[in-house]
Write an enzyme that holds these catalytic residues in place. Structure first.
Site, mmCIF file in Angstrom:
data_model
loop_
_atom_site.group_PDB
_atom_site.id
_atom_site.type_symbol
_atom_site.label_atom_id
_atom_site.label_comp_id
_atom_site.label_asym_id
_atom_site.label_seq_id
_atom_site.Cartn_x
_atom_site.Cartn_y
_atom_site.Cartn_z
ATOM 1 N N GLU A 122 53.449 43.929 22.777
ATOM 2 C CA GLU A 122 54.226 45.150 23.020
ATOM 3 C C GLU A 122 54.000 46.160 21.897
ATOM 4 O O GLU A 122 53.446 45.846 20.853
ATOM 5 C CB GLU A 122 55.721 44.833 23.109
ATOM 6 C CG GLU A 122 56.209 44.400 24.477
ATOM 7 C CD GLU A 122 56.293 45.541 25.485
ATOM 8 O OE1 GLU A 122 55.869 46.678 25.158
ATOM 9 O OE2 GLU A 122 56.770 45.301 26.600
ATOM 10 N N ASN B 283 62.916 50.687 28.619
ATOM 11 C CA ASN B 283 61.469 50.709 28.470
ATOM 12 C C ASN B 283 60.939 52.129 28.639
ATOM 13 O O ASN B 283 61.688 53.076 28.832
ATOM 14 C CB ASN B 283 60.813 49.785 29.513
ATOM 15 C CG ASN B 283 60.271 48.513 28.905
ATOM 16 O OD1 ASN B 283 59.624 48.558 27.862
ATOM 17 N ND2 ASN B 283 60.540 47.387 29.537
ATOM 18 N N ASP C 267 57.098 49.357 32.901
ATOM 19 C CA ASP C 267 57.305 48.789 31.566
ATOM 20 C C ASP C 267 56.995 49.890 30.549
ATOM 21 O O ASP C 267 57.435 51.027 30.699
ATOM 22 C CB ASP C 267 56.420 47.546 31.402
ATOM 23 C CG ASP C 267 56.925 46.589 30.324
ATOM 24 O OD1 ASP C 267 57.367 47.060 29.263
ATOM 25 O OD2 ASP C 267 56.842 45.371 30.530
#
Length: 303
Positions: free
Chosen positions: A20, A150, A209
């Site tokens: 991430e 997100n 996302d």
């Protein structure tokens, strides 16, 4: 919708459980990202072919560069100043939630160096997650009412903030007052179909996302479990689709000297063994060259 036919390769040595928060550091000519459940920071210098890793004491939701080679980390227990090689330097703000069931997730700095960071409520119900701003006024809640924060990104002029709720498959946009750091005029940029419980995963388009914005103001979003990245116009129209060789992309960013290399972090955590056998690059950072460059990363500034 245009299909992007691009040559995709994995970045060597980049495997994570759940990669991430990637960003390209212009001063280092290097890509940074974090592994949330692996509790690890990684730094790759593609030109040198080197990858470095640093272990962390808690789950990192996101990272942002600070001047002078340091990082601002959003860990489960709060915000920290971090120096690679030396570790945590200062606890800047405690977590504003119960860390037993919630943690920081996606975030990044705006053009004025304020960190915007959301949270994830791990039980998923009720919708307790929120969006926070961190600057000289401290850690302030700016929006709420979702479960998985997100998709934080900013328009090229810095006056639009994007924010998604992965669970509801919805991307929001706000007007951002750069002087005050305030938000207004929340609206839906895009909404995607929820997955039918009977729907085969191969026919599911995914849920939004992490994201990044390019120089033309278009929003590139990783569609988790959808095996694709979408490019949306500033009005929310899906302009292009990039199909990926892995099911779970997590976040794109733009890097390289010309900001035309698209990097995409991915996940392998909680994936079944047969799926991972078909997707050897799951968990790796994927890379390809794109036509339109991205925006340079904003450095965070401490109060």
């Amino acid at each position: 919708m245009r299909q992007l036919d691009l040559a995709i390769t994995p970045l060597p040595g980049s495997a994570s459980q759940l990669g991430e928060s990637p960003f390209w550091h212009p001063d280092e000519a290097a890509l940074w990202w974090c592994d949330i459940p692996g509790r690890r920071l990684s730094r790759a210098a593609p030109g040198l072919g080197t990858v470095q890793h640093w272990e962390l004491p808690a789950d990192p939701g996101c990272i942002a560069p600070l001047p002078g080679g340091e990082l601002l980390l959003a860990l489960r227990d709060g915000l920290w100043r971090y120096r690679p090689g030396s570790g945590l330097q200062a606890h800047l703000a405690p977590a504003p939630y119960d860390a037993a069931s919630e943690r920081f997730n996606d975030g990044r700095a705006d053009a004025h160096g304020r960190l915007w960071v959301g949270t994830i409520y791990e039980p998923r119900s009720p919708a307790r997650s929120a969006l926070y701003r961190f600057d000289a006024r401290g850690l302030v809640q700016m929006a709420a009412g979702i479960t998985v924060s997100n998709g934080l990104a900013f328009s090229p002029d810095g006056r639009t903030l994007y924010w998604s709720d992965t669970t509801s498959h919805t991307i929001h946009a706000f007007d951002l007052d750069l002087g005050e750091g305030s938000l207004s005029r929340q609206r839906v940029l895009a909404r995607f179909a929820l997955r039918d419980p009977q729907q085969p995963l191969a026919r599911y388009g995914g849920r939004p996302d992490g994201a990044a914005v390019d120089a033309e103001g278009c929003y590139w979003v990783a569609m988790f479990e959808g095996a694709r990245v979408l490019r949306l116009s500033p009005a929310g129209e899906v302009l292009a689709e990039l199909r990926l060789p892995v099911r779970c992309p997590t976040m794109p960013c733009f890097g390289g000297a010309d900001l035309r290399t698209l990097y995409v972090t991915t996940a392998r955590a909680n994936r079944p063994a047969d799926a991972l056998a078909r997707e050897p690059w799951a968990g790796c950072v994927l890379q390809c060259r794109v036509e339109v460059p991205g925006l340079p990363v904003n450095f965070a500034h401490l109060p």
